[in-house]
Write an enzyme that holds these catalytic residues in place. Structure first.
Site, mmCIF file in Angstrom:
data_model
loop_
_atom_site.group_PDB
_atom_site.id
_atom_site.type_symbol
_atom_site.label_atom_id
_atom_site.label_comp_id
_atom_site.label_asym_id
_atom_site.label_seq_id
_atom_site.Cartn_x
_atom_site.Cartn_y
_atom_site.Cartn_z
ATOM 1 N N GLU A 137 0.821 -1.211 0.000
ATOM 2 C CA GLU A 137 0.000 0.000 0.000
ATOM 3 C C GLU A 137 0.856 1.263 0.000
ATOM 4 O O GLU A 137 1.564 1.535 0.970
ATOM 5 C CB GLU A 137 -0.931 0.044 1.208
ATOM 6 C CG GLU A 137 -1.835 1.269 1.189
ATOM 7 C CD GLU A 137 -2.798 1.353 2.350
ATOM 8 O OE1 GLU A 137 -3.785 2.100 2.232
ATOM 9 O OE2 GLU A 137 -2.566 0.690 3.371
ATOM 10 N N GLU A 235 -12.681 2.498 4.150
ATOM 11 C CA GLU A 235 -11.666 2.778 5.160
ATOM 12 C C GLU A 235 -11.608 4.282 5.410
ATOM 13 O O GLU A 235 -10.709 4.981 4.969
ATOM 14 C CB GLU A 235 -10.298 2.250 4.719
ATOM 15 C CG GLU A 235 -9.365 2.087 5.904
ATOM 16 C CD GLU A 235 -7.919 2.441 5.607
ATOM 17 O OE1 GLU A 235 -7.068 2.133 6.455
ATOM 18 O OE2 GLU A 235 -7.640 3.037 4.554
#
Length: 255
Positions: A137, A235
């Protein structure tokens, strides 16, 4: 595409006990959840809640977090990968999130990239043995993670291609990418097959879609046009009660 609630933040208001948030997500009509670090979580209760609800776990983070770009931390990183993989085996073998660690001052980009590739090749081999996919990520360095080495989606994809393992893929977070000023279509075009998971949060604020300036119908349309049909992690930090927040996210994205 399907939605996955990040229960690190969502349902915290109505379900203080962590595993109960899985039941809350199911009751809200969601079939998937995700969270951040695992070593502070009630793993046995999470496993039971997943079994009871049939909810899928889409990701959690390798921990404790260690640097990919600092060879002095590679041993601890691989130990963290191994320990997290053991936990993943008990929770349905979901993808595991890897962050890069912080930039090493005075060390060239090329050297740091080479160290990241070296560490990830070893980690991917462990993941392959365990039947788990790792997801790398990139994180923004402007608002949330100053000093982080990996903030570029393009560089992350380059590293993934260099590692060359089916057990290393990309986690593409629209919020982080937008903060960094990336053109989503440009950075993902021709490489969408390397994307394992996508996360949504609006910018500014990192709150639910519909609270900021991101054009969510365009984002969803572009992802579909590129060929992505996987999970969408919600998220974000909710500004509304969780059920209302998810309803707003659905309305803003059309998902």
């Amino acid at each position: 595409m399907y939605l996955s609630a990040c229960i690190e933040w969502l349902f915290k208001d109505s379900a203080p006990d962590f595993a109960d948030r899985i039941h809350a997500a199911k009751n809200a009509g969601l079939s998937a959840v995700e969270f951040h670090l695992w070593d502070d979580k009630p793993i046995d209760l999470i496993r039971a809640a997943l079994d009871e609800t049939g909810v899928k776990l889409t990701s959690f983070c390798i921990g404790p977090r260690r640097s990919l770009v600092d060879p002095a931390q590679h041993g601890e990183f691989l130990e963290a990968v191994a320990a997290t993989l053991e936990t993943a085996k008990t929770l349905g073998r979901p993808p595991l999130v890897v962050a890069s660690g912080f930039t090493r001052e005075g060390v060239s980009l090329e050297e740091q990239r080479a160290e990241a590739v070296k560490a990830l090749k070893q980690a991917a081999a462990l993941a392959e043995e365990a039947g788990v996919v790792l997801v790398l990520e990139p994180l923004n360095t402007i608002v949330s993670h100053p000093g982080m080495f990996l903030s570029s989606t393009t560089l992350a994809l380059d590293i993934i291609e260099e590692v060359g393992s089916d057990h290393l893929r990309l986690l593409y977070d629209v919020f982080h990418s937008n903060v960094m000023g990336e053109d989503m279509e440009a950075v993902l075009k021709g490489r969408i097959h390397l994307v394992q998971h996508v996360q949504f949060a609006d910018n500014p604020g990192r709150n639910e879609p519909g609270t900021g300036t991101i054009d969510w119908p365009a984002v969803v349309a572009q992802l579909r046009a590129l060929g992505y049909d996987g999970g969408i992690g919600l998220e974000y930090q909710p500004t509304l009660p969780s059920d209302q927040s998810i309803a707003q996210a659905r309305a803003a994205t059309g998902l």
